[in-house]
Design a protein around this motif. Structure first.
Motif, PDB file in Angstrom:
ATOM      1  N   THR A  86       0.473  -0.954   0.071  1.00  0.00           N
ATOM      2  CA  THR A  86       0.017  -0.283   0.173  1.00  0.00           C
ATOM      3  C   THR A  86       0.503   1.497   0.238  1.00  0.00           C
ATOM      4  O   THR A  86       1.092   2.274  -0.925  1.00  0.00           O
ATOM      5  N   LEU A  87       2.190   1.471   0.573  1.00  0.00           N
ATOM      6  CA  LEU A  87       2.713   2.208   0.706  1.00  0.00           C
ATOM      7  C   LEU A  87       3.436   2.505  -0.199  1.00  0.00           C
ATOM      8  O   LEU A  87       3.530   4.027  -0.467  1.00  0.00           O
ATOM      9  N   ALA A  88       4.604   1.989  -0.904  1.00  0.00           N
ATOM     10  CA  ALA A  88       4.743   1.755  -2.280  1.00  0.00           C
ATOM     11  C   ALA A  88       4.079   2.096  -3.938  1.00  0.00           C
ATOM     12  O   ALA A  88       4.163   3.310  -4.294  1.00  0.00           O
ATOM     13  N   ALA A  89       2.381   1.728  -3.211  1.00  0.00           N
ATOM     14  CA  ALA A  89       1.171   2.633  -4.474  1.00  0.00           C
ATOM     15  C   ALA A  89       1.313   3.674  -3.851  1.00  0.00           C
ATOM     16  O   ALA A  89       1.453   4.416  -5.333  1.00  0.00           O
ATOM     17  N   ILE A  90       1.540   3.864  -3.031  1.00  0.00           N
ATOM     18  CA  ILE A  90       1.356   5.150  -2.426  1.00  0.00           C
ATOM     19  C   ILE A  90       2.260   6.306  -3.638  1.00  0.00           C
ATOM     20  O   ILE A  90       1.719   7.993  -3.400  1.00  0.00           O
ATOM     21  N   LYS A  91       3.592   6.004  -2.628  1.00  0.00           N
ATOM     22  CA  LYS A  91       4.797   6.511  -3.060  1.00  0.00           C
ATOM     23  C   LYS A  91       5.060   6.824  -5.007  1.00  0.00           C
ATOM     24  O   LYS A  91       5.094   7.729  -5.247  1.00  0.00           O
ATOM     25  N   VAL A 124      -3.048   9.237  -2.215  1.00  0.00           N
ATOM     26  CA  VAL A 124      -3.886   8.737  -0.783  1.00  0.00           C
ATOM     27  C   VAL A 124      -4.806   8.513  -1.376  1.00  0.00           C
ATOM     28  O   VAL A 124      -6.098   9.554  -1.361  1.00  0.00           O
ATOM     29  N   HIS A 125      -5.708   7.221  -1.469  1.00  0.00           N
ATOM     30  CA  HIS A 125      -7.353   7.550  -1.711  1.00  0.00           C
ATOM     31  C   HIS A 125      -8.064   6.548  -0.042  1.00  0.00           C
ATOM     32  O   HIS A 125      -8.359   6.393  -0.052  1.00  0.00           O
ATOM     33  N   LEU A 126      -9.206   8.373  -0.250  1.00  0.00           N
ATOM     34  CA  LEU A 126      -9.935   7.845   1.448  1.00  0.00           C
ATOM     35  C   LEU A 126     -11.333   7.516   1.247  1.00  0.00           C
ATOM     36  O   LEU A 126     -12.161   8.563   0.483  1.00  0.00           O
ATOM     37  N   GLY A 127     -11.614   6.615   1.585  1.00  0.00           N
ATOM     38  CA  GLY A 127     -12.637   6.546   2.037  1.00  0.00           C
ATOM     39  C   GLY A 127     -13.872   7.099   2.487  1.00  0.00           C
ATOM     40  O   GLY A 127     -13.301   7.386   3.716  1.00  0.00           O
ATOM     41  N   GLY A 131      -8.338  -2.898  -2.741  1.00  0.00           N
ATOM     42  CA  GLY A 131      -7.560  -1.994  -2.559  1.00  0.00           C
ATOM     43  C   GLY A 131      -8.019  -0.669  -3.416  1.00  0.00           C
ATOM     44  O   GLY A 131      -7.364   0.590  -4.071  1.00  0.00           O
ATOM     45  N   LYS A 132      -9.279  -0.402  -3.432  1.00  0.00           N
ATOM     46  CA  LYS A 132     -10.030   0.783  -3.837  1.00  0.00           C
ATOM     47  C   LYS A 132     -10.286   2.120  -3.079  1.00  0.00           C
ATOM     48  O   LYS A 132      -9.596   3.309  -3.962  1.00  0.00           O
ATOM     49  N   ILE A 133      -9.544   1.642  -1.983  1.00  0.00           N
ATOM     50  CA  ILE A 133      -8.941   2.626  -0.899  1.00  0.00           C
ATOM     51  C   ILE A 133      -7.893   2.652  -0.417  1.00  0.00           C
ATOM     52  O   ILE A 133      -7.754   1.496   0.303  1.00  0.00           O
ATOM     53  N   ASP A 134      -6.919   3.335   0.196  1.00  0.00           N
ATOM     54  CA  ASP A 134      -6.460   2.750   1.303  1.00  0.00           C
ATOM     55  C   ASP A 134      -6.173   2.883   3.263  1.00  0.00           C
ATOM     56  O   ASP A 134      -5.877   2.402   3.724  1.00  0.00           O
ATOM     57  N   LEU A 135      -7.708   3.942   3.244  1.00  0.00           N
ATOM     58  CA  LEU A 135      -8.093   4.377   4.551  1.00  0.00           C
ATOM     59  C   LEU A 135      -9.784   4.281   4.406  1.00  0.00           C
ATOM     60  O   LEU A 135      -9.890   4.887   3.489  1.00  0.00           O
ATOM     61  N   GLU A 136     -10.234   3.366   5.647  1.00  0.00           N
ATOM     62  CA  GLU A 136     -12.142   4.263   5.230  1.00  0.00           C
ATOM     63  C   GLU A 136     -12.238   4.860   6.764  1.00  0.00           C
ATOM     64  O   GLU A 136     -11.486   4.618   7.599  1.00  0.00           O
ATOM     65  N   CYS A 137     -12.880   5.570   5.879  1.00  0.00           N
ATOM     66  CA  CYS A 137     -13.486   6.908   6.918  1.00  0.00           C
ATOM     67  C   CYS A 137     -14.305   7.027   7.669  1.00  0.00           C
ATOM     68  O   CYS A 137     -14.603   8.143   6.777  1.00  0.00           O
ATOM     69  N   LEU A 145       2.347   0.020   7.348  1.00  0.00           N
ATOM     70  CA  LEU A 145       1.458   0.697   7.758  1.00  0.00           C
ATOM     71  C   LEU A 145       0.379   0.393   8.670  1.00  0.00           C
ATOM     72  O   LEU A 145      -0.409   1.457   8.895  1.00  0.00           O
ATOM     73  N   ALA A 146       0.454  -0.529   8.931  1.00  0.00           N
ATOM     74  CA  ALA A 146      -0.412  -0.587  10.151  1.00  0.00           C
ATOM     75  C   ALA A 146       0.540   0.353  11.549  1.00  0.00           C
ATOM     76  O   ALA A 146      -0.334   1.106  12.771  1.00  0.00           O
ATOM     77  N   ALA A 147       1.543   0.018  11.436  1.00  0.00           N
ATOM     78  CA  ALA A 147       2.693   0.972  12.306  1.00  0.00           C
ATOM     79  C   ALA A 147       2.667   2.527  11.594  1.00  0.00           C
ATOM     80  O   ALA A 147       3.073   3.231  12.786  1.00  0.00           O
ATOM     81  N   VAL A 148       2.605   2.718  11.118  1.00  0.00           N
ATOM     82  CA  VAL A 148       1.948   4.022  10.735  1.00  0.00           C
ATOM     83  C   VAL A 148       0.982   4.628  11.087  1.00  0.00           C
ATOM     84  O   VAL A 148       0.778   5.612  12.291  1.00  0.00           O
ATOM     85  N   VAL A 149      -0.117   3.265  11.006  1.00  0.00           N
ATOM     86  CA  VAL A 149      -1.881   3.654  11.852  1.00  0.00           C
ATOM     87  C   VAL A 149      -1.199   4.394  12.867  1.00  0.00           C
ATOM     88  O   VAL A 149      -1.978   5.120  14.146  1.00  0.00           O
ATOM     89  N   GLU A 150      -0.932   3.496  13.846  1.00  0.00           N
ATOM     90  CA  GLU A 150      -0.620   3.676  15.123  1.00  0.00           C
ATOM     91  C   GLU A 150       0.406   4.393  15.890  1.00  0.00           C
ATOM     92  O   GLU A 150      -0.216   4.915  16.676  1.00  0.00           O
ATOM     93  N   ARG A 151       1.317   5.048  15.131  1.00  0.00           N
ATOM     94  CA  ARG A 151       2.396   6.347  15.067  1.00  0.00           C
ATOM     95  C   ARG A 151       1.183   7.100  15.119  1.00  0.00           C
ATOM     96  O   ARG A 151       1.448   8.464  16.470  1.00  0.00           O
TER      97      ARG A 151
END
Length: 308
Positions: free
Chosen positions: A37-42, A47-50, A110-116, A250-256
């Motif tokens: 996911t991070l590679a695709a974003i870079k 970043v695709h937000l739902g 993979g249509k969205i990176d984060l679901e908000c 990616l989980a660690a990024v969300v955690e941070r």
């Protein structure tokens, strides 16, 4: 909205239903070594937000049809930290509409990176997706007309209840019907706005969804004189931001993100912005933070001398 919180971001905090985040590497100066996911974003610098159209105050549209809300601000904070991780501080955001029914497939595919949105983190969903630390605690309740006498499960005998398709509330109502033998007729609608409209039109006796969403809809429609939220909780629903499972980095990024928000004492002010103060669209929820959520936020504080 990305500018609403000037945050440096991180977290570890409460994990729900087996969705524990694992430790990952620090910021990457190149694309190599990044999770998918991070590679695709870079690669795409986006970043695709739902987002949800009618889940105030978590995720909804303002008067100009722009996505806004509490969950979106949290996600936008995560985007800032993703920018640090992939060494791209100028990441753009594209907002992608999702519904209660298609939000999980949108993450998995993979249509969205984060679901908000306003998504309950539970063990069943954790088999498919990962969740952020706790961002809200809700529970299923009923919206009924002001004159309705419905307040307890037994009052639903033979009644028609609408739920939004693909929600945990739908499962809660079927479980309630089975437990008490109510002879319920459960009907579904495509989103919360459609469910609300069915109650307005008198097609159902009650609308069952998370209590905070019911309060949000009543506030948005200024219908306090027409409808009320009734009864005890029929389920327990802890909310989290969804993202793809099996990506520790990616989980660690969300955690941070969440832990820095907690350490900087930004979480309670953000909560108050959307749940206590008047929202940008003019409505006011005036729902104080619960002791459970306040404790959860305190657990994310890494300040020196703070005991978790």
């Amino acid at each position: 909205m990305r500018h609403a919180l000037r945050l440096s971001i991180a977290s570890r905090g409460l994990w729900l239903a087996g969705c524990l985040l694992t430790t990952a590497a620090g910021a990457q100066s190149a694309g190599e070594g990044l999770s998918p996911t991070l590679a695709a974003i870079k690669s795409r610098h986006v970043v695709h937000l739902g987002y949800r159209e009618s889940s105030p105050p978590f995720s909804f549209l303002d008067q100009a049809n722009r996505p806004i809300g509490y969950s979106l601000e949290l996600c936008e904070a995560v985007v800032e930290e993703i920018g640090v991780e992939v060494d791209d501080p100028a990441l753009k955001i594209e907002y992608v509409r999702v519904t209660s029914e298609d939000r999980i497939p949108a993450v998995v595919q993979g249509k969205i990176d984060l679901e908000c949105g306003s998504t309950t983190a539970n063990a069943e969903r954790a088999k498919q997706v990962a969740f952020s630390p706790l961002m809200f605690v809700a529970g299923t309740k009923l919206m009924v007309p002001k004159a309705s006498t419905i307040s307890a499960p037994k009052d639903l005998q033979g009644k028609t209840v609408v739920v939004t398709k693909g929600t945990t509330n739908e499962q809660a109502m079927y479980a309630l019907d089975k437990k008490f033998g109510l002879g319920l007729k459960v009907v579904t609608a495509g989103d919360h706005e459609q469910s609300y409209q069915m109650l307005v039109d008198g097609k159902v006796d009650a609308f069952a969804t998370d209590d905070i969403l019911l309060y949000g809809l009543i506030a948005r429609h200024k219908s306090q004189d027409k409808f009320k939220v009734s009864g005890d909780y029929l389920s327990y629903d802890p909310y989290g931001i969804m993202f793809r499972k099996g990506e520790p980095q990616l989980a660690a990024v969300v955690e941070r993100t969440f832990r820095k928000l907690g350490t900087n004492h930004d979480l309670v002010p953000l909560y108050n912005k959307w749940f206590v103060s008047r929202m940008p669209t003019g409505e006011r929820m005036n729902v104080a933070i619960s002791p459970q959520l306040e404790d959860a936020f305190k657990a994310l504080d890494d300040s020196e001398g703070v005991s978790n």
